[in-house]
Design an enzyme around this catalytic site. Structure first.
Site: not given
Length: 429
Positions: A91, A297
């Protein structure tokens, strides 16, 4: 140790030679970009440039203990650290590559990509071609071999932009070839393995054409809404291997519908859970009982549809999504309002705040501000004003908040741009 030192020196020589012989892609073009909403709220170009430069200096060059996220390794590698968890994640690596290509920092981009490619890419077994999602830079090993699909998506998009902006060379810096292979693996891993081996699946569910949470066993039976990136899929449908382009076009359309369905399911607030089924129903994962809530998220979901709206502008539903979600946060009686203490950082799907959640985490403030890119509604610019007042997050929890801060800063400066090797990125198809 001697062998490692020799390898580092030789890698540096080869990398230098490759750059010297590189040739830019023919007729590289800039395509759609995001609107400069900082300018719309009255900030000067000098003020905006200063903010971007400060952002970069904080996270890539700043104080090691309190600011910096990026570190160099060996002769030609670099990595971004999740400070709190003391590891390197796909990420963060892929986000940093996207930031570097937007900032025209090929030196940093190449260092991060080399580290990711050499150390985090699975080179054998059923996971071959997938990147391990987190890596221990001190032990020099993956903490687990499994991937997180959002990393692959951002790796591929950043590599395509790098190919267009700087040109590819053979080997590790053949940006386009590596992007092509990443996208191929996402669709064809099971085919390469001769079926589901050791629970490893494709990253795109074959039946629904949706990105999965993790391509492994039961975790491949649902999605993560923040992994849906229709703005990227638009370009994958043009630049992926020819035999896969039609499939990526389908994935793009499915993702736009999936995100738009958030308003149908939750018309009062348009919150989405961290993890959700292919039908949009919140999922409570055994290892994360809070995953059925709107939390860290899910913060990114508004950014995903808003970038799609800014770049391509083909889905009229996205303006309504932003207005619905931002309207919830702006309402003191429902979301908490923008004024102090403001809105919470985590909510249940009934719109009630999660007890004990903090107020206005900088990462969520950043993502909400980008929601204004999808709508012309003047009142949404208050979220841009609010974000402008936020200093770059520092300290122990600066990694995730800081990465979202950087992406939002570039997007709201009008500097989150499509780079393409020809004129095939001037509009949606």
């Amino acid at each position: 140790m001697v062998r490692q030192r020799y390898w580092n020196i030789w890698g540096q020589v080869l990398g230098t030679l490759a750059l010297l012989t590189a040739s830019p892609s023919a007729m590289a073009q800039t395509g759609p970009t995001t609107p400069n909403l900082f300018s719309e709220i009255g900030k000067s170009e000098a003020e905006i440039d200063s903010r971007i430069n400060r952002m970069w200096s904080t996270y890539f060059e700043g104080d090691v203990e309190t600011e910096r996220l990026y570190f160099e390794a060996g002769a030609d590698e670099g990595f971004v650290v999740d400070i709190h968890n003391a590891d390197v994640r796909t990420e963060g690596q892929s986000y940093a590559m996207m930031i570097a290509v937007q900032m025209d920092r090929r030196d940093v981009f190449d260092r991060i990509w080399r580290f990711s490619y050499r150390r985090m890419l699975n080179k054998e077994g059923p996971l071959e071609g997938y990147f391990c999602w987190h890596y221990d830079p001190w032990k020099e090993e993956c903490k687990s071999r499994g991937p997180a699909p959002d990393g692959e998506e951002y790796f591929a998009m950043a590599l395509y932009f790098a190919d267009a902006r700087w040109g590819s060379v053979s080997g590790e810096l053949d940006y386009k070839a590596h992007a092509d292979e990443i996208l191929r693996e996402m669709l064809h891993q099971e085919e390469d393995n001769g079926g589901v081996v050791d629970r490893v699946t494709n990253m795109i569910d074959a039946e629904t054409n949706m990105i999965v949470f993790v391509p492994s066993g039961a975790n491949a039976e649902y999605s993560d809404p923040s992994y849906h990136l229709p703005a990227f899929y638009e370009l994958f449908s043009r630049w992926a291997l020819p035999e896969d382009r039609a499939r990526w076009a389908t994935i793009r359309d499915v993702s736009r519908d999936y995100l738009a369905n958030i308003k149908t399911r939750n018309p009062d607030h348009c919150l989405m859970a961290d993890y959700a089924g292919f039908d949009g129903e919140p999922v409570r994962a055994p290892f994360n009982p809070d995953s059925e809530n709107f939390q860290v998220d899910a913060w990114r979901t508004i950014f995903n549809w808003s970038v799609d709206a800014a770049w391509w502008g083909v889905d009229e539903r996205q303006a309504g999504l932003s207005e619905c979600l931002l309207g919830f946060f702006a309402d003191p009686e429902r979301g908490g309002g923008i004024s102090a203490p403001g809105y919470r950082s985590s909510f249940k799907m009934n719109g009630q705040p999660v007890a004990g959640s903090g107020y206005k985490a900088s990462g969520l403030v950043a993502m909400n501000a980008t929601g204004a890119m999808a709508t012309d509604a003047d009142w949404t610019r208050a979220f841009v004003e609010d974000f402008w007042s936020v200093e770059p997050p520092t300290g122990t929890y600066r990694y995730y908040n800081g990465m979202l801060y950087m992406l939002a800063t570039l997007a709201l400066s009008g500097d989150y741009t499509v780079y393409c090797p020809d004129d095939d990125c001037t509009g949606a198809k």
